[in-house]
Design an enzyme around this catalytic site. Sequence first.
Site, mmCIF file in Angstrom:
data_model
loop_
_atom_site.group_PDB
_atom_site.id
_atom_site.type_symbol
_atom_site.label_atom_id
_atom_site.label_comp_id
_atom_site.label_asym_id
_atom_site.label_seq_id
_atom_site.Cartn_x
_atom_site.Cartn_y
_atom_site.Cartn_z
ATOM 1 C CG ASP A 1 -13.440 45.260 39.002
ATOM 2 O OD1 ASP A 1 -13.531 44.511 38.018
ATOM 3 O OD2 ASP A 1 -12.668 46.232 39.043
ATOM 4 C CD GLU B 1 -11.451 40.648 38.085
ATOM 5 O OE1 GLU B 1 -11.057 40.606 36.924
ATOM 6 O OE2 GLU B 1 -11.470 41.709 38.736
HETATM 7 C C1 GLC Z 1 -11.551 43.892 36.282
HETATM 8 C C2 GLC Z 1 -12.624 44.017 35.234
HETATM 9 C C3 GLC Z 1 -12.059 44.741 34.056
HETATM 10 C C4 GLC Z 1 -11.595 46.109 34.497
HETATM 11 C C5 GLC Z 1 -10.626 46.018 35.664
HETATM 12 C C6 GLC Z 1 -10.449 47.358 36.336
HETATM 13 O O1 GLC Z 1 -10.531 43.068 35.902
HETATM 14 O O2 GLC Z 1 -13.131 42.750 34.906
HETATM 15 O O3 GLC Z 1 -12.979 44.849 33.011
HETATM 16 O O4 GLC Z 1 -10.982 46.766 33.434
HETATM 17 O O5 GLC Z 1 -11.094 45.149 36.659
HETATM 18 O O6 GLC Z 1 -11.610 47.722 37.012
#
Ligand code: GLC
Length: 568
Positions: free
Chosen positions: A215, A274
Amino acid sequence: MTAAPLTSPSATRSDADWWRQAAVYQIYPRSFADGNGDGIGDLAGIISRVPYLAELGVDAVWLSPFYPSALADGGYDVDDYRDVDPTIGTLEEFDEMVAALHGVGIKLIVDVVPNHSSDRHVWFQEALASPKGSDARERYIFRDGRGEQGEEPPADWTSIFSGPAWTRVPDGQWYLHSFATEQPDFNWRHPEVHEDFLHTLRFWSDRGVDGFRIDVAHGLSKDLGEVLPSTAELRAMPKDGTHPLWDRDDVHEIYAEWRELFDQYEPPRIAVAEAWVETPERRARYASPEGLGQAFNFDLMEADFDAVHFRDIVTDNLAQSAVTGSSTTWVFSNHDGVRHATRYGLPPRAGRAVKQGAEWVAAGGPEGGIDRELGLRRARAATMFELALPGSAYLYQGEELGLHEVAEIPDEERQDPAFLRTTAADRGFDGLGRDGCRVPLPWTRSGSSFGFGEGGGHLPQPAWFADFSVEVEDGTAGSTLEMYREALRLRTELQGEETLEWDEALSSDDVLAFERPGGWLSVTNFGAEPVTLPAGELLLASGELAAAADGSAVLPGATTAWLRQSAA
Ligand code: GLC
Ligand code: CA
């Protein structure tokens, strides 16, 4: 016509490479299936649906956070990285789930949230109880405020969910939270933060987890001196690896450490980042084999349903993957975005498609503004396009049912901090209110919460969910579920080397046709005018085909067909 022998994936793919062209199904655990009837999806629910996942034909499951959490951000606010939330299950059930998935040949990827913990994490509680300047505070990012009494935040920064990014604690200091107030950012310059995440990665790897979704992978490393830049100054700084907050070059030192750990396992544990970065080139570092190994590319998720745009995206990303040696990834829907069936039903508009969907949701989902049937037709065509591409496809729970975004959630039932921290005029997280894609899945056409569980669901399901239930679509010819099942089955059978060749004769500004090794041809008609298909054995189509006067098959608008052509 006789079919040419097809490349068998199992013959060409080593065990360690299982992820390269995997179809990965994302489960948002609180909304998938509820085993004990308390309205919250859980591990027992997942275990009971393993046969469903096996029949769907996915290679892996990615499980969004299931850790103890107060749910200030749907579980992305983690209290304890090495446990299961009691409302979701136990570590024993986790082991049982791993065994059940592995038993049917499905790998498991879990979400890791290293940019921030929750404010209930023992370290943050310790930081609050410890004095200014203490080592406990050093694990997070604490600063004195500005102004006479330190009553002004250390900088004017806004959190990604809107509202201030700094919150004051009782002794007057402030802490940084890039997201919700309950999500304090870690200080990755502290060695214990490094050690603790290595511990966590080992903990789950030892329990049989096959990989990790990282994340906010572009946020961990920060370079913050005593004097902090203003928002205006931050905005003016290039995101070229030197930005104080995002996508810094030195973040890759962390992932090099993790890679060392991943490679101690057999097969090596995998990771997918991500990482929201400025260019595909910058994404490449996350995907490098010395780093996490793979990175999400959200380009298709942000694109309108448009052949020229789609082709550019595919070309760019395949070129990047040739540079990194990683396979590319494709995503249309996830737990942060408006479902693609809905986005594609909205009238075209300049700008990002995702954002456009969010505006429609924020407006209460006016039926006048959407063509739901067209949206679903296009979504199905887009999915078959995606599943024919080289690389990994990340699918989001419910898209296999053709679910639309749920717009009709009363404000008082919404849970997303991106909604709660904003006003109607300023919906946070880049305009997204994300509850509408997190509504519990419909398993049956009637009954309590459409078969999600015995005791209702934690977000309200609309009446139209009945028509999209597994029960209705299971075994129904032409249903979206049956299309996904057949497409995934064929994909496993047809998948060969990670290459494609555009069929220039068939492709145009409205049509994309490409061939994969072994004579697998995918043709998508993005336009409205029907297109005559070439000869070949029809394997599957996302919608009904028509026939031309001479008997050849005709592909209507917003439809994809897969053909098997004999090798020349
Ligand atoms: C990422 C996740 C999202 C979350 C954010 C903070 O973007 O996909 O759902 O709110 O991180 O952890
Ligand atoms: Ca439950």
